[in-house]
Design a protein around this motif. Structure first.
Motif, PDB file in Angstrom:
ATOM      1  N   ARG A  82       0.875  -1.173   0.000  1.00  0.00           N
ATOM      2  CA  ARG A  82       0.000   0.000   0.000  1.00  0.00           C
ATOM      3  C   ARG A  82       0.908   1.217   0.000  1.00  0.00           C
ATOM      4  O   ARG A  82       1.986   1.176   0.580  1.00  0.00           O
ATOM      5  CB  ARG A  82      -0.897  -0.005   1.230  1.00  0.00           C
ATOM      6  CG  ARG A  82      -1.915  -1.127   1.200  1.00  0.00           C
ATOM      7  CD  ARG A  82      -2.633  -1.239   2.548  1.00  0.00           C
ATOM      8  NE  ARG A  82      -3.663  -2.242   2.496  1.00  0.00           N
ATOM      9  CZ  ARG A  82      -3.466  -3.539   2.660  1.00  0.00           C
ATOM     10  NH1 ARG A  82      -2.255  -4.006   2.871  1.00  0.00           N
ATOM     11  NH2 ARG A  82      -4.476  -4.388   2.614  1.00  0.00           N
ATOM     12  N   ALA A  83       0.460   2.280  -0.639  1.00  0.00           N
ATOM     13  CA  ALA A  83       1.301   3.484  -0.709  1.00  0.00           C
ATOM     14  C   ALA A  83       0.442   4.727  -0.565  1.00  0.00           C
ATOM     15  O   ALA A  83      -0.725   4.728  -0.939  1.00  0.00           O
ATOM     16  CB  ALA A  83       2.051   3.521  -2.039  1.00  0.00           C
ATOM     17  N   ILE A  84       1.028   5.775  -0.014  1.00  0.00           N
ATOM     18  CA  ILE A  84       0.368   7.070   0.134  1.00  0.00           C
ATOM     19  C   ILE A  84       1.309   8.130  -0.433  1.00  0.00           C
ATOM     20  O   ILE A  84       2.498   8.157  -0.079  1.00  0.00           O
ATOM     21  CB  ILE A  84       0.081   7.399   1.619  1.00  0.00           C
ATOM     22  CG1 ILE A  84      -0.823   6.337   2.235  1.00  0.00           C
ATOM     23  CG2 ILE A  84      -0.537   8.789   1.745  1.00  0.00           C
ATOM     24  CD1 ILE A  84      -0.984   6.460   3.733  1.00  0.00           C
ATOM     25  N   VAL A  85       0.787   8.979  -1.311  1.00  0.00           N
ATOM     26  CA  VAL A  85       1.599  10.070  -1.847  1.00  0.00           C
ATOM     27  C   VAL A  85       1.695  11.153  -0.776  1.00  0.00           C
ATOM     28  O   VAL A  85       0.682  11.665  -0.314  1.00  0.00           O
ATOM     29  CB  VAL A  85       0.982  10.632  -3.144  1.00  0.00           C
ATOM     30  CG1 VAL A  85       1.803  11.809  -3.657  1.00  0.00           C
ATOM     31  CG2 VAL A  85       0.875   9.540  -4.208  1.00  0.00           C
ATOM     32  N   ILE A  86       2.913  11.499  -0.389  1.00  0.00           N
ATOM     33  CA  ILE A  86       3.150  12.509   0.644  1.00  0.00           C
ATOM     34  C   ILE A  86       3.431  13.866   0.015  1.00  0.00           C
ATOM     35  O   ILE A  86       3.027  14.899   0.511  1.00  0.00           O
ATOM     36  CB  ILE A  86       4.322  12.083   1.553  1.00  0.00           C
ATOM     37  CG1 ILE A  86       3.968  10.785   2.277  1.00  0.00           C
ATOM     38  CG2 ILE A  86       4.667  13.177   2.550  1.00  0.00           C
ATOM     39  CD1 ILE A  86       5.120  10.184   3.057  1.00  0.00           C
ATOM     40  N   ASP A  87       4.144  13.875  -1.095  1.00  0.00           N
ATOM     41  CA  ASP A  87       4.516  15.122  -1.755  1.00  0.00           C
ATOM     42  C   ASP A  87       4.649  14.857  -3.251  1.00  0.00           C
ATOM     43  O   ASP A  87       5.183  13.825  -3.647  1.00  0.00           O
ATOM     44  CB  ASP A  87       5.849  15.630  -1.198  1.00  0.00           C
ATOM     45  CG  ASP A  87       6.306  16.928  -1.829  1.00  0.00           C
ATOM     46  OD1 ASP A  87       5.466  17.823  -2.016  1.00  0.00           O
ATOM     47  OD2 ASP A  87       7.499  17.043  -2.128  1.00  0.00           O
ATOM     48  N   GLY A  88       4.148  15.766  -4.072  1.00  0.00           N
ATOM     49  CA  GLY A  88       4.225  15.592  -5.521  1.00  0.00           C
ATOM     50  C   GLY A  88       3.065  14.769  -6.034  1.00  0.00           C
ATOM     51  O   GLY A  88       2.012  14.669  -5.403  1.00  0.00           O
ATOM     52  N   GLU A  89       3.249  14.176  -7.191  1.00  0.00           N
ATOM     53  CA  GLU A  89       2.236  13.286  -7.753  1.00  0.00           C
ATOM     54  C   GLU A  89       2.942  12.236  -8.579  1.00  0.00           C
ATOM     55  O   GLU A  89       4.064  12.414  -9.033  1.00  0.00           O
ATOM     56  CB  GLU A  89       1.215  14.057  -8.585  1.00  0.00           C
ATOM     57  CG  GLU A  89       1.803  14.825  -9.737  1.00  0.00           C
ATOM     58  CD  GLU A  89       0.768  15.666 -10.474  1.00  0.00           C
ATOM     59  OE1 GLU A  89      -0.332  15.893  -9.941  1.00  0.00           O
ATOM     60  OE2 GLU A  89       1.074  16.074 -11.588  1.00  0.00           O
TER      61      GLU A  89
END
Length: 113
Positions: A82-89
């Motif tokens: 599972r992953a979550i975008v913290i900064d950017g795209e």
């Protein structure tokens, strides 16, 4: 740079009260990064391992840094993550599909369809 947090969930996990009390807070300057895929050299995303062993199918967590314009060739993953975008795209999809940009806060969970 895009920063993504990813973790491998090797099934349902229960934590003891002692484990719950042993949470460690890590600041950004304490994270050591290494190439996620050393075979790709400078083109590899950088992985900051937070816990576990990211090379095995065991519970683990990491921060990923992607260079601007990073592109990954078609590949498979041999573990569920599972992953979550913290900064950017980041764009994570079949190259022939419509664009699916993952922006700040987007959660990628391959177990949800």
């Amino acid at each position: 740079m895009t920063l993504v947090s990813a973790c491998n969930d090797a099934g349902s996990i229960s934590y003891t009260d002692e484990q719950k009390q042993s949470v460690t807070v890590t600041t950004p300057d304490q994270v050591s990064y290494q190439p996620l895929n050393p075979a790709r050299g400078d083109a590899s995303p950088q992985a900051g391992v937070l816990w576990g062993d990211i090379t095995k199918d065991v519970p683990s967590g990491m921060l990923l840094k992607f260079a601007e314009g990073f592109s990954s060739p078609p590949h498979i993953h041999n573990i569920t993550y599972r992953a979550i975008v913290i900064d950017g795209e980041i764009h994570n999809d079949d190259p022939d599909a419509a664009n699916m940009w993952m922006e700040l806060g987007h959660i990628l969970d391959p177990t949800r369809r």
